[in-house]
Design an enzyme around this catalytic site. Sequence first.
Site, PDB file in Angstrom:
ATOM      1  N   ARG A  91     -40.055  26.588  87.809  1.00  0.00           N
ATOM      2  CA  ARG A  91     -39.689  25.177  87.682  1.00  0.00           C
ATOM      3  C   ARG A  91     -39.667  24.819  86.193  1.00  0.00           C
ATOM      4  O   ARG A  91     -40.474  25.343  85.404  1.00  0.00           O
ATOM      5  CB  ARG A  91     -40.707  24.284  88.382  1.00  0.00           C
ATOM      6  CG  ARG A  91     -40.593  24.283  89.890  1.00  0.00           C
ATOM      7  CD  ARG A  91     -39.332  23.537  90.368  1.00  0.00           C
ATOM      8  NE  ARG A  91     -39.268  23.433  91.806  1.00  0.00           N
ATOM      9  CZ  ARG A  91     -38.578  24.241  92.608  1.00  0.00           C
ATOM     10  NH1 ARG A  91     -37.891  25.259  92.105  1.00  0.00           N
ATOM     11  NH2 ARG A  91     -38.561  24.057  93.909  1.00  0.00           N
TER      12      ARG A  91
ATOM     13  N   HIS B  72     -29.860  25.905  87.925  1.00  0.00           N
ATOM     14  CA  HIS B  72     -30.775  26.002  89.084  1.00  0.00           C
ATOM     15  C   HIS B  72     -30.045  26.611  90.297  1.00  0.00           C
ATOM     16  O   HIS B  72     -30.017  26.026  91.372  1.00  0.00           O
ATOM     17  CB  HIS B  72     -31.351  24.614  89.428  1.00  0.00           C
ATOM     18  CG  HIS B  72     -32.591  24.679  90.277  1.00  0.00           C
ATOM     19  ND1 HIS B  72     -33.626  23.789  90.156  1.00  0.00           N
ATOM     20  CD2 HIS B  72     -32.966  25.527  91.281  1.00  0.00           C
ATOM     21  CE1 HIS B  72     -34.574  24.075  91.038  1.00  0.00           C
ATOM     22  NE2 HIS B  72     -34.189  25.129  91.734  1.00  0.00           N
TER      23      HIS B  72
HETATM   24  P1  NDP Z   1     -45.298  31.668  97.105  1.00  0.00           P
HETATM   25  O1  NDP Z   1     -46.128  30.497  97.461  1.00  0.00           O
HETATM   26  O2  NDP Z   1     -44.951  32.665  98.156  1.00  0.00           O
HETATM   27  O3  NDP Z   1     -46.031  32.491  95.930  1.00  0.00           O
HETATM   28  C1  NDP Z   1     -46.613  31.875  94.830  1.00  0.00           C
HETATM   29  C2  NDP Z   1     -47.320  32.926  93.982  1.00  0.00           C
HETATM   30  O4  NDP Z   1     -47.772  32.279  92.787  1.00  0.00           O
HETATM   31  C3  NDP Z   1     -48.551  33.523  94.673  1.00  0.00           C
HETATM   32  O5  NDP Z   1     -48.656  34.883  94.375  1.00  0.00           O
HETATM   33  C4  NDP Z   1     -49.705  32.749  94.038  1.00  0.00           C
HETATM   34  O6  NDP Z   1     -50.920  33.428  93.981  1.00  0.00           O
HETATM   35  C5  NDP Z   1     -49.163  32.554  92.641  1.00  0.00           C
HETATM   36  N1  NDP Z   1     -49.854  31.442  91.983  1.00  0.00           N
HETATM   37  C6  NDP Z   1     -49.870  30.141  92.352  1.00  0.00           C
HETATM   38  N2  NDP Z   1     -50.649  29.424  91.513  1.00  0.00           N
HETATM   39  C7  NDP Z   1     -51.128  30.303  90.617  1.00  0.00           C
HETATM   40  C8  NDP Z   1     -52.003  30.178  89.511  1.00  0.00           C
HETATM   41  N3  NDP Z   1     -52.535  29.012  89.161  1.00  0.00           N
HETATM   42  N4  NDP Z   1     -52.288  31.289  88.799  1.00  0.00           N
HETATM   43  C9  NDP Z   1     -51.771  32.492  89.164  1.00  0.00           C
HETATM   44  N5  NDP Z   1     -50.933  32.680  90.209  1.00  0.00           N
HETATM   45  C10 NDP Z   1     -50.625  31.584  90.931  1.00  0.00           C
HETATM   46  O7  NDP Z   1     -43.993  31.111  96.399  1.00  0.00           O
HETATM   47  P2  NDP Z   1     -42.515  31.733  96.388  1.00  0.00           P
HETATM   48  O8  NDP Z   1     -42.589  33.118  95.890  1.00  0.00           O
HETATM   49  O9  NDP Z   1     -41.851  31.491  97.672  1.00  0.00           O
HETATM   50  O10 NDP Z   1     -41.797  30.762  95.334  1.00  0.00           O
HETATM   51  C11 NDP Z   1     -42.263  30.637  94.019  1.00  0.00           C
HETATM   52  C12 NDP Z   1     -41.526  29.521  93.303  1.00  0.00           C
HETATM   53  O11 NDP Z   1     -40.196  29.908  92.978  1.00  0.00           O
HETATM   54  C13 NDP Z   1     -41.310  28.229  94.091  1.00  0.00           C
HETATM   55  O12 NDP Z   1     -42.478  27.459  94.179  1.00  0.00           O
HETATM   56  C14 NDP Z   1     -40.237  27.560  93.265  1.00  0.00           C
HETATM   57  O13 NDP Z   1     -40.844  26.825  92.217  1.00  0.00           O
HETATM   58  C15 NDP Z   1     -39.461  28.736  92.671  1.00  0.00           C
HETATM   59  N6  NDP Z   1     -38.112  28.843  93.245  1.00  0.00           N
HETATM   60  C16 NDP Z   1     -37.045  28.720  92.409  1.00  0.00           C
HETATM   61  C17 NDP Z   1     -35.765  28.833  92.889  1.00  0.00           C
HETATM   62  C18 NDP Z   1     -34.601  28.768  91.967  1.00  0.00           C
HETATM   63  O14 NDP Z   1     -33.450  28.773  92.439  1.00  0.00           O
HETATM   64  N7  NDP Z   1     -34.798  28.753  90.662  1.00  0.00           N
HETATM   65  C19 NDP Z   1     -35.497  29.063  94.316  1.00  0.00           C
HETATM   66  C20 NDP Z   1     -36.692  29.197  95.099  1.00  0.00           C
HETATM   67  C21 NDP Z   1     -37.941  29.070  94.581  1.00  0.00           C
HETATM   68  P3  NDP Z   1     -51.684  33.911  95.311  1.00  0.00           P
HETATM   69  O15 NDP Z   1     -50.898  35.116  95.763  1.00  0.00           O
HETATM   70  O16 NDP Z   1     -53.035  34.251  94.866  1.00  0.00           O
HETATM   71  O17 NDP Z   1     -51.611  32.756  96.277  1.00  0.00           O
HETATM   72  C1  OXD Z   2     -36.420  26.074  95.982  1.00  0.00           C
HETATM   73  C2  OXD Z   2     -35.365  25.896  94.980  1.00  0.00           C
HETATM   74  O1  OXD Z   2     -37.583  25.782  95.707  1.00  0.00           O
HETATM   75  O2  OXD Z   2     -34.177  25.986  95.352  1.00  0.00           O
HETATM   76  O3  OXD Z   2     -36.098  26.554  97.082  1.00  0.00           O
HETATM   77  O4  OXD Z   2     -35.665  25.698  93.812  1.00  0.00           O
END
Ligand code: NDP
Ligand code: OXD
Length: 308
Positions: free
Chosen positions: A223, A271
């Site tokens: 983000r 995005h």
């Molecule tokens: P998940 O919830 O599956 O995974 C999040 C990961 O981040 C987990 O491994 C989690 O750790 C880790 N994490 C969260 N907080 C912390 C922290 N404070 N310190 C260290 N690690 C942390 O999310 P997704 O993989 O599904 O998606 C990730 C992000 O990708 C979304 O939230 C969104 O912002 C972004 N996104 C962007 C898109 C785009 O088009 N640019 C499209 C889709 C998503 P743990 O394993 O320990 O829980």
């Molecule tokens: C999502 C995105 O979070 O598109 O799915 O950014």
Amino acid sequence: MTFLYKADPARGEIWARLFAQRAPELGFRLWPDLGDTADIRYLAAWQPPDDILGTLPNLEVIFSVGAGVDQFDFGGIPAHIPVVRMVEPGIVEGMVEYVCQGVLSVHRDIFEYGRQQQQACWREIPVRPASSCRVGVLGLGMLGTAVLERLRLFGYACAGWSRSARAIAGVTCYAGAEELDAFLSRTDVLVCLLPLTSATRGLLDAKLLGKLPRGASLIQTGRGAHLQQQDLLRLLDDEHLRYALLDVTDPEPLPADHPLWAHPRVRITPHIASATRPETAVVAVLDNIERYRAGLPMIGQVDRERGY
Ligand code: NDP
Ligand code: OXD
């Protein structure tokens, strides 16, 4: 029982068609055509309406149409309504493609050849083996794990960092604040796939990015608000960082005169790294509705305390 879709209307038409095929017993409405709001039990939205229960008095579950849920104001969502983020294979595939092209573009000097082309310069850069390129992914969730599993097949030296300890075959996993520096110091291409929470907002600052080896590059697909944009510009201009590929910015879009637009070593995409694919998303949502009705945990239910 009715399902309400409140997001991009063109995609909503596709959801409507898929719901009619797969769950004809479930009513389907497209915002703002609410009909009798008392029927509406399920909502899929990028952002729910203000005054949720005033608008949808019998709402039971909110599905995010995105994987991220930072755009939700949890303060305005009653505690008894579960929020479920998007966990579906289409969004994963899109992200895998985008990050792989970004890593390959850095490793195979496509960024650099783009700059050379501007000067009609025909100059070969020696090809380095993938194994010499150390990729590190922040976030080992649905997306970070899938990205690393694919990058590993190219032979990259892969690592990842998460909040709690994870294990992924062929990937060196680091966890928590105490292991962050070790992860950064071995990372040539840093990919951000963290959710935006109070713990990760502004995390990509000069202190963190400065711990990457000189000449490292950033691929930012999390983000916009993860990144301190002025710190990135300074590190690029000092040549500490080589390239940045930014799919997300803060705000979106950046103002036309923002220096990141014109920076020769920055690429910006609007995005589009990935998006929910209606065909697979509808299957995932209907499966979760079945689970909910059967009293089973839904896949992707958000932990409000953690914020993701
Ligand atoms: P998940 O919830 O599956 O995974 C999040 C990961 O981040 C987990 O491994 C989690 O750790 C880790 N994490 C969260 N907080 C912390 C922290 N404070 N310190 C260290 N690690 C942390 O999310 P997704 O993989 O599904 O998606 C990730 C992000 O990708 C979304 O939230 C969104 O912002 C972004 N996104 C962007 C898109 C785009 O088009 N640019 C499209 C889709 C998503 P743990 O394993 O320990 O829980
Ligand atoms: C999502 C995105 O979070 O598109 O799915 O950014």
